[in-house]
Design a protein around this motif. Structure first.
Motif, PDB file in Angstrom:
ATOM      1  N   ARG A 194      45.090  34.248  39.372  1.00  0.00           N
ATOM      2  CA  ARG A 194      45.006  35.148  38.210  1.00  0.00           C
ATOM      3  C   ARG A 194      44.829  34.351  36.912  1.00  0.00           C
ATOM      4  N   ASP A 195      45.613  33.253  36.786  1.00  0.00           N
ATOM      5  CA  ASP A 195      45.504  32.426  35.572  1.00  0.00           C
ATOM      6  C   ASP A 195      44.108  31.833  35.426  1.00  0.00           C
ATOM      7  N   LEU A 196      43.553  31.342  36.518  1.00  0.00           N
ATOM      8  CA  LEU A 196      42.216  30.737  36.448  1.00  0.00           C
ATOM      9  C   LEU A 196      41.151  31.785  36.158  1.00  0.00           C
ATOM     10  N   GLN A 197      41.314  32.976  36.707  1.00  0.00           N
ATOM     11  CA  GLN A 197      40.352  34.043  36.411  1.00  0.00           C
ATOM     12  C   GLN A 197      40.362  34.393  34.923  1.00  0.00           C
ATOM     13  N   ARG A 198      41.532  34.458  34.323  1.00  0.00           N
ATOM     14  CA  ARG A 198      41.616  34.725  32.882  1.00  0.00           C
ATOM     15  C   ARG A 198      40.868  33.644  32.104  1.00  0.00           C
ATOM     16  N   ALA A 199      41.073  32.373  32.515  1.00  0.00           N
ATOM     17  CA  ALA A 199      40.420  31.265  31.822  1.00  0.00           C
ATOM     18  C   ALA A 199      38.904  31.351  31.926  1.00  0.00           C
ATOM     19  N   HIS A 200      38.405  32.010  32.987  1.00  0.00           N
ATOM     20  CA  HIS A 200      36.958  32.152  33.186  1.00  0.00           C
ATOM     21  C   HIS A 200      36.443  33.492  32.669  1.00  0.00           C
ATOM     22  N   GLY A 201      37.292  34.213  31.976  1.00  0.00           N
ATOM     23  CA  GLY A 201      36.865  35.486  31.408  1.00  0.00           C
ATOM     24  C   GLY A 201      36.747  36.608  32.418  1.00  0.00           C
ATOM     25  N   GLN A 202      37.366  36.454  33.584  1.00  0.00           N
ATOM     26  CA  GLN A 202      37.332  37.504  34.608  1.00  0.00           C
ATOM     27  C   GLN A 202      38.581  38.381  34.501  1.00  0.00           C
TER      28      GLN A 202
ATOM     29  N   TYR B 166      41.176  28.672  42.665  1.00  0.00           N
ATOM     30  CA  TYR B 166      39.760  28.669  42.292  1.00  0.00           C
ATOM     31  C   TYR B 166      38.924  29.527  43.249  1.00  0.00           C
ATOM     32  N   ASP B 167      39.426  29.715  44.467  1.00  0.00           N
ATOM     33  CA  ASP B 167      38.736  30.609  45.411  1.00  0.00           C
ATOM     34  C   ASP B 167      38.563  31.991  44.797  1.00  0.00           C
ATOM     35  N   SER B 168      39.591  32.463  44.097  1.00  0.00           N
ATOM     36  CA  SER B 168      39.537  33.796  43.491  1.00  0.00           C
ATOM     37  C   SER B 168      38.467  33.871  42.409  1.00  0.00           C
ATOM     38  N   VAL B 169      38.304  32.763  41.691  1.00  0.00           N
ATOM     39  CA  VAL B 169      37.249  32.697  40.668  1.00  0.00           C
ATOM     40  C   VAL B 169      35.877  32.745  41.331  1.00  0.00           C
ATOM     41  N   ALA B 170      35.714  31.970  42.405  1.00  0.00           N
ATOM     42  CA  ALA B 170      34.406  31.834  43.051  1.00  0.00           C
ATOM     43  C   ALA B 170      33.908  33.152  43.631  1.00  0.00           C
ATOM     44  N   VAL B 171      34.819  33.968  44.187  1.00  0.00           N
ATOM     45  CA  VAL B 171      34.386  35.233  44.806  1.00  0.00           C
ATOM     46  C   VAL B 171      34.634  36.436  43.892  1.00  0.00           C
ATOM     47  N   ARG B 172      35.124  36.163  42.664  1.00  0.00           N
ATOM     48  CA  ARG B 172      35.433  37.213  41.683  1.00  0.00           C
ATOM     49  C   ARG B 172      36.311  38.289  42.326  1.00  0.00           C
ATOM     50  N   ALA B 173      37.425  37.837  42.897  1.00  0.00           N
ATOM     51  CA  ALA B 173      38.320  38.732  43.639  1.00  0.00           C
ATOM     52  C   ALA B 173      38.929  39.787  42.727  1.00  0.00           C
ATOM     53  N   ASP B 174      39.017  41.003  43.226  1.00  0.00           N
ATOM     54  CA  ASP B 174      39.723  42.047  42.488  1.00  0.00           C
ATOM     55  C   ASP B 174      41.114  42.297  43.068  1.00  0.00           C
ATOM     56  N   VAL B 175      41.278  42.079  44.377  1.00  0.00           N
ATOM     57  CA  VAL B 175      42.583  42.174  45.033  1.00  0.00           C
ATOM     58  C   VAL B 175      42.660  41.015  46.018  1.00  0.00           C
ATOM     59  N   GLU B 176      43.804  40.325  46.052  1.00  0.00           N
ATOM     60  CA  GLU B 176      43.988  39.283  47.065  1.00  0.00           C
ATOM     61  C   GLU B 176      45.250  39.591  47.852  1.00  0.00           C
TER      62      GLU B 176
END
Length: 333
Positions: A132-140, A108-118
């Motif tokens: 990555r999976d959570l970002q997809r679920a949030h439309g990112q 969820y950290d990746s979702v919160a900061v809208r990460a492009d590379v981790e």
């Protein structure tokens, strides 16, 4: 670069590589554990180009319905694909629900900061992919996951870890950094140079050839690696001074005087492998014999002959015996 300090996930503790359930930390304990992170990271990253965040900023505010919604896309089967969870489950060892939730929280950290590379270690691959999976679920747009190898510690076996004591600290003084790096097993010299220095590829190739050649060339290669690491954190001048200090004590065979004393075992002659074990300089007599046969044992700075395990008592009494570069004692009695 966004540096995320896991003050909330740190209370759970990353279960990666663990064979037992981790104890949940109190908030103040997690904060204390992260106290030196910023100081260390800013020796590596440009302070003007770093954004510091703590994941309690977004995780602490999640409600139970929020957590349930995020967890809906993560299955138990996926979690059990992790090697560490699979081993523990197969062995009947407990896995807490909090540990199961850890990848979700880190992802969820990746979702919160809208990460492009981790960026993370290879042991973090699963957690990063959950992001990555959570970002997809949030439309990112899913982040790119970039992993780097884990570095073995000074023992050459376990990954470098403060808890195991096999580490070189970024904040160590130059002389201590250099000395610790010189105790790295020869076979890992090139790996340390590749992962921990900014030496160019052609110099890494030359260093690898020197290590393979063995002898003095291998020792010189390790010095280049150690100096390059120290120069990164303390500058070239400090690296040069640290190497000179090391030379005075070890290469130039100055016998240390500030060493503890250990009594010689009874009998004459003295069985040196047993004496080394009794003095705490070797873990077993077989290890002591290997050190002797490998030229790693010195008596008042002189290398002892291979295969010479029994020495007259008078030859050892009052003398300083060294095993390797960092262990020494003076025999008494």
């Amino acid at each position: 670069a966004v540096l995320i300090i896991g003050d909330l996930t740190g209370q759970v503790g990353d279960p990666t590589g663990r064979s037992a359930t981790r104890t949940v930390l109190r908030p103040e304990e997690a904060t204390a554990n992260s106290a030196t992170y910023v100081e260390q990271v800013l020796r590596v990253l440009d302070p003007d180009r770093v954004e510091l965040r703590r994941n309690s900023e977004w995780l602490a505010g999640l409600t139970l319905p929020d957590v349930l919604r995020e967890a809906a896309g993560l299955t138990v089967a996926q979690l059990l694909e992790r090697d560490d969870f699979t081993r523990r489950f197969s062995a009947g060892q407990p896995i807490s629900l909090a540990e199961f939730l850890y990848p979700l929280l880190q992802g969820y950290d990746s979702v919160a900061v809208r990460a492009d590379v981790e960026l993370g270690g290879t042991d973090q691959t699963y957690n990063l992919l959950v992001g990555r999976d959570l970002q997809r679920a949030h439309g990112q747009q899913p982040q790119v996951v970039l992993t780097v190898p884990l570095l073995e510690g000074l023992d050459g076996v376990e990954k470098m870890s403060k808890s195991l004591g096999n580490y070189v600290a970024i904040a160590d003084p130059p002389e201590e950094q250099f000395g610790r790096l010189m105790s790295v097993p020869d076979r890992l010299t090139t790996r340390y140079a590749a992962l921990c220095t900014d030496l160019p590829p052609e110099e890494l190739a030359a260093l690898e050839a020197d290590v393979a050649a063995g002898g003095t060339r291998s020792g010189a290669a390790k010095r280049r690696m150690a100096a390059a690491v120290v120069a990164l954190y303390h500058g070239p001048a400090a690296a040069g001074a640290a190497e000179e200090s090391f030379n005075l004590r070890y290469r130039d065979r100055q016998v240390p005087t500030d060493v503890p004393e250990a009594p010689l075992p009874g009998g004459d002659p003295v069985h040196l492998p047993g004496a080394l074990v009794a003095a705490g300089l070797a873990g077993s007599t077989s290890e002591a014999r290997r050190a002797l046969d490998g030229g790693a044992v010195r008596l008042d700075g002189r290398v002892l002959d291979a295969g010479r395990y029994d020495l007259p008592r008078e030859e050892l009494a009052g003398r300083v015996v060294q095993v390797g570069r960092r262990r020494a004692t003076r025999f008494s009695g």
